[in-house]
Design an enzyme around this catalytic site. Structure first.
Site, PDB file in Angstrom:
ATOM      1  N   LYS A 103       0.919  -1.299   0.062  1.00 62.34           N
ATOM      2  CA  LYS A 103      -0.126   0.002  -0.103  1.00 62.34           C
ATOM      3  C   LYS A 103       0.838   1.343  -0.136  1.00 62.34           C
ATOM      4  O   LYS A 103       0.768   2.093  -0.973  1.00 62.34           O
ATOM      5  CB  LYS A 103      -0.739  -0.087   1.073  1.00 62.34           C
ATOM      6  CG  LYS A 103      -1.986   1.242   1.283  1.00 62.34           C
ATOM      7  CD  LYS A 103      -2.911   0.971   2.117  1.00 62.34           C
ATOM      8  CE  LYS A 103      -2.709   1.075   3.772  1.00 62.34           C
ATOM      9  NZ  LYS A 103      -1.667   0.204   4.351  1.00 62.34           N
ATOM     10  N   THR A 147       3.831   1.601  -0.870  1.00 60.80           N
ATOM     11  CA  THR A 147       4.713   1.479  -2.330  1.00 60.80           C
ATOM     12  C   THR A 147       3.774   2.241  -3.400  1.00 60.80           C
ATOM     13  O   THR A 147       4.246   2.966  -4.220  1.00 60.80           O
ATOM     14  CB  THR A 147       5.056   0.146  -2.708  1.00 60.80           C
ATOM     15  OG1 THR A 147       6.025  -0.271  -1.620  1.00 60.80           O
ATOM     16  CG2 THR A 147       5.858   0.078  -4.136  1.00 60.80           C
ATOM     17  N   ARG A 199       2.267   8.298   7.208  1.00 57.28           N
ATOM     18  CA  ARG A 199       2.701   7.922   8.685  1.00 57.28           C
ATOM     19  C   ARG A 199       4.419   7.823   8.660  1.00 57.28           C
ATOM     20  O   ARG A 199       4.810   7.372   7.784  1.00 57.28           O
ATOM     21  CB  ARG A 199       2.040   7.001   9.287  1.00 57.28           C
ATOM     22  CG  ARG A 199       0.601   7.366   9.337  1.00 57.28           C
ATOM     23  CD  ARG A 199      -0.276   6.222   9.749  1.00 57.28           C
ATOM     24  NE  ARG A 199      -0.258   5.101   8.722  1.00 57.28           N
ATOM     25  CZ  ARG A 199      -0.378   3.587   9.004  1.00 57.28           C
ATOM     26  NH1 ARG A 199      -0.931   3.265  10.258  1.00 57.28           N
ATOM     27  NH2 ARG A 199      -0.281   2.661   8.218  1.00 57.28           N
ATOM     28  N   LYS A 204       7.459  -6.024   9.862  1.00 52.33           N
ATOM     29  CA  LYS A 204       7.711  -5.217   8.582  1.00 52.33           C
ATOM     30  C   LYS A 204       9.290  -5.149   8.170  1.00 52.33           C
ATOM     31  O   LYS A 204       9.491  -5.374   6.968  1.00 52.33           O
ATOM     32  CB  LYS A 204       7.089  -4.224   8.504  1.00 52.33           C
ATOM     33  CG  LYS A 204       5.309  -4.084   8.443  1.00 52.33           C
ATOM     34  CD  LYS A 204       5.157  -2.503   8.419  1.00 52.33           C
ATOM     35  CE  LYS A 204       3.574  -2.583   8.263  1.00 52.33           C
ATOM     36  NZ  LYS A 204       3.203  -1.084   7.970  1.00 52.33           N
ATOM     37  N   ALA A 244      -3.414   1.772  12.902  1.00 50.13           N
ATOM     38  CA  ALA A 244      -4.887   1.639  12.529  1.00 50.13           C
ATOM     39  C   ALA A 244      -5.572   0.551  13.145  1.00 50.13           C
ATOM     40  O   ALA A 244      -6.916   0.657  12.958  1.00 50.13           O
ATOM     41  CB  ALA A 244      -4.951   1.259  10.935  1.00 50.13           C
ATOM     42  N   PHE A 265      -3.783  -0.592   7.073  1.00 51.09           N
ATOM     43  CA  PHE A 265      -4.349  -1.805   6.922  1.00 51.09           C
ATOM     44  C   PHE A 265      -5.313  -1.626   5.902  1.00 51.09           C
ATOM     45  O   PHE A 265      -5.564  -0.676   4.979  1.00 51.09           O
ATOM     46  CB  PHE A 265      -5.019  -2.153   8.191  1.00 51.09           C
ATOM     47  CG  PHE A 265      -3.970  -2.604   9.217  1.00 51.09           C
ATOM     48  CD1 PHE A 265      -2.750  -3.433   8.860  1.00 51.09           C
ATOM     49  CD2 PHE A 265      -3.952  -1.908  10.443  1.00 51.09           C
ATOM     50  CE1 PHE A 265      -1.669  -3.867   9.686  1.00 51.09           C
ATOM     51  CE2 PHE A 265      -2.955  -2.363  11.433  1.00 51.09           C
ATOM     52  CZ  PHE A 265      -1.780  -3.189  10.978  1.00 51.09           C
ATOM     53  N   PHE A 285       3.253  -8.244  -9.058  1.00 46.16           N
ATOM     54  CA  PHE A 285       4.565  -8.984  -8.531  1.00 46.16           C
ATOM     55  C   PHE A 285       4.864  -9.862  -9.308  1.00 46.16           C
ATOM     56  O   PHE A 285       4.259 -10.392 -10.192  1.00 46.16           O
ATOM     57  CB  PHE A 285       4.164  -9.562  -7.250  1.00 46.16           C
ATOM     58  CG  PHE A 285       4.133  -8.691  -5.917  1.00 46.16           C
ATOM     59  CD1 PHE A 285       5.228  -8.918  -4.863  1.00 46.16           C
ATOM     60  CD2 PHE A 285       2.964  -7.879  -5.769  1.00 46.16           C
ATOM     61  CE1 PHE A 285       4.892  -8.053  -3.807  1.00 46.16           C
ATOM     62  CE2 PHE A 285       2.984  -7.217  -4.572  1.00 46.16           C
ATOM     63  CZ  PHE A 285       3.826  -7.102  -3.656  1.00 46.16           C
ATOM     64  N   TRP A 308       7.008  -0.849  -7.853  1.00 46.17           N
ATOM     65  CA  TRP A 308       8.020  -1.302  -7.166  1.00 46.17           C
ATOM     66  C   TRP A 308       9.513  -1.202  -8.296  1.00 46.17           C
ATOM     67  O   TRP A 308      10.112  -1.104  -8.002  1.00 46.17           O
ATOM     68  CB  TRP A 308       7.937  -2.777  -6.588  1.00 46.17           C
ATOM     69  CG  TRP A 308       8.934  -3.342  -5.911  1.00 46.17           C
ATOM     70  CD1 TRP A 308       8.808  -3.192  -4.306  1.00 46.17           C
ATOM     71  CD2 TRP A 308      10.104  -4.003  -6.332  1.00 46.17           C
ATOM     72  NE1 TRP A 308      10.108  -3.509  -3.873  1.00 46.17           N
ATOM     73  CE2 TRP A 308      10.974  -4.104  -4.957  1.00 46.17           C
ATOM     74  CE3 TRP A 308      10.677  -4.148  -7.356  1.00 46.17           C
ATOM     75  CZ2 TRP A 308      12.164  -4.794  -4.870  1.00 46.17           C
ATOM     76  CZ3 TRP A 308      11.919  -4.850  -7.218  1.00 46.17           C
ATOM     77  CH2 TRP A 308      12.598  -5.138  -6.110  1.00 46.17           C
TER      78      TRP A 308
END
Length: 555
Positions: A71, A73, A94, A105, A273, A301, A381, A409
């Protein structure tokens, strides 16, 4: 050819001096407070106020999975793509918390060629904002315990102190502790506990205050506990709101950085969140709205958590609306929602994608319930098959949902231009945005509206403790506040194992916490924890530093 890691890509980025980024954004040099060559805080009082406010694009996602949806990215890539199309754009994100960075993460600044930089600094201590928020929270704790020790003139009941200490790290051992042991000189013994900093009310106050005066007033309204007569005690009663504001005055200034492609980015505040409201600071968003024509921001999220709170809490407080909503999903995520184990995700499985589309379907319905038509960003991906991609694209076409395949990406902003064009089309179309409930409704009605319209559940069960909390809230006249649901991010229900689109479920509210400074009521559901624990193999195990002092292992 070896695929570069996110950290390697970020470290090779040719960053522009932050003064150049400020100039591009229209920020006067006098408004900058430099933190080295590539970071700065902004004194918003020195920025001319414009009457034309930017269009706000909110980026949210389907229900998160351990595979990751990208998200942030996509948020960064969309900002770069809009910039490439000649639109004056700012990204508003954030700040990462060290708990998830060191836990699961490993980093939270985007990925590949769609990142905010300097990535290493942002993911670690950045400009010290989270440390300042931690210090303010714990300074208040120290003042509460000192008040008890020095005679307790306010008649505070130590058994009814609701304020907790915090730290910016996952540490399950601190969830429930005892303090003040060792005799009279050590203070008053009592039960205590720690939350993670990003779940604290100080963080929520920090992110919803509009200026320093509002910040001070919100801090003053925080309820820290109750007297023996069950009367609420606030920070104003303790008389320390001025000191707390003083400790936050520098952190409260938004942070300016840049994307790899040089798009200005404001990164400020970082509430969770699944526990708090999951959005960056209102002052940063409003600063970006004042400076740019387009602001791309994200909420944590899935749409059932961060996006719902963005629209029911942040947008309501900020008196603006999302002009467009991007809903990020991936083939991997849909396969997991369709029942595929993480270790099997590399295998083509179009039937699992089809089964997982029910999760996307509910998130689309949720965004539409707010009167906005979402744009689905199918984040590509390596390994996604053409058949799998076509399943999602065909579903969107059948259901009249805008969709764009993104490859930010790998290709940065260029890989997001298709998405940017779809977003621009959506921005040209009128929407009928409205929050999902009215604050004048009862707490039960507000919670039920979220459960039924956003989660797709049948209704709500209130435990005896929650009913007791509700009676106290109504007695004090706090029931006209918005509600902030604390719920697992992995499921629409309060059971993280119920993936896809569960039906016929009830949401259990186990307690309701009044957060008067933040201006909302936190409803704790299921087994949600306000202090997470580290996983068996935390990301920290892969982190190191080389002989030149450069980070290794930040993902």
């Amino acid at each position: 050819m070896k695929t570069l890691t996110d950290l390697e890509i970020a470290s090779k980025a040719k960053m522009q001096p932050i003064e150049k980024i400020a100039e591009k954004a229209g920020i006067p040099i006098d408004a900058l407070e430099l933190y080295g060559k590539f970071k700065a805080k902004i004194n918003v009082d020195l920025i001319p106020k414009e009457t034309n406010q930017a269009k706000v694009v909110l980026v949210t996602a389907t229900s998160p999975t351990p595979a990751g949806e990208g998200k942030s990215t996509v948020t960064v890539g969309l900002g770069d793509a809009l910039s490439r199309l000649g639109k004056k754009t700012m990204v508003a994100l954030r700040e990462p918390s060290l708990g998830p960075v060191m836990g699961v993460k490993g980093g939270a600044t985007g990925g590949g060629f769609s990142q905010v930089v300097p990535m290493e600094d942002i993911n670690l201590h950045f400009t010290g904002d989270l440390h300042a928020i931690t210090t303010v929270n714990n300074a208040l704790s120290a003042m509460i315990d000192n008040h008890l020790h020095q005679g307790n003139l306010l008649n505070i009941d130590p058994r009814r102190i609701t304020w907790k200490r915090v730290m910016d790290m996952n540490d399950r051992a601190l969830r429930h502790i005892t303090i003040g042991l060792g005799g009279p000189a050590q203070g008053v013994p009592r039960e205590e506990g720690f939350d993670i900093t990003v779940a604290s009310e100080i963080m929520a106050v920090f992110c919803l205050a509009t200026d320093l005066s509002d910040l001070k007033e919100r801090l003053a309204q925080i309820v820290i506990g109750y007297t023996y007569e069950k009367e609420a005690i606030t920070v104003r009663d303790l008389g320390v709101e001025g000191a707390l504001t003083l400790l936050l005055k520098d952190a409260f200034k938004p942070n300016l950085v840049q994307t790899i492609e040089g798009t200005p980015a404001l990164i400020h505040g970082g509430p969770f969140a699944n526990i708090a409201h999951g959005c960056n600071s209102l002052i940063a968003t409003n600063t970006a709205r004042n400076l740019a024509d387009f602001v791309v921001t994200e909420a944590g999220f899935g749409s059932d958590l961060g996006a719902e709170k963005f629209m029911d809490i942040k947008a309501r407080k900020g008196n603006f609306q999302p002009d467009a909503v991007v809903l990020v999903t991936t083939i991997r995520a849909l396969k997991m929602q369709g029942g595929v184990a993480k270790q099997e995700l590399k295998s083509e499985n179009s039937s699992a994608v089809e089964l997982g589309l029910v999760n996307l379907e509910k998130h689309v319905e949720t965004i539409r319930a707010f009167g906005v038509q979402p744009v689905v960003a199918l984040n590509h991906f390596i390994g996604d098959s053409e058949s799998e991609l076509q399943k999602v694209q065909q579903w969107c076409k059948t259901n009249a949902v805008k969709i764009a395949l993104t490859n930010v990406w790998k290709d940065g902003g260029a890989g997001g231009e298709e998405l940017a064009k779809e977003v621009l089309k959506a921005l040209d179309e009128p929407n009928e945005f409205a929050p999902i409930y009215d604050v004048e409704q009862s707490v039960e009605e507000k919670v039920t509206a979220i459960v039924q319209k956003v989660y797709g559940g049948l209704g709500v069960l209130f435990t005896d403790q929650a009913l007791k909390d509700l009676a106290e809230i109504q007695k004090n006249g706090w029931d006209l506040l918005p509600v902030c649901m604390a719920k697992t991010q992995y499921s629409f229900s309060d059971d993280p194992k119920k993936l896809g689109r569960p039906t016929d479920f009830m949401i259990t509210i186990r307690s309701i916490l009044p957060k008067l400074g933040a201006g909302f009521l936190v409803c704790l559901t299921g087994d949600i924890m306000t202090m997470p624990g580290l996983p068996k193999q935390p990301a920290a195990l892969k982190m190191d530093i080389d002989e030149d002092g450069k980070a290794k292992g930040l993902m």
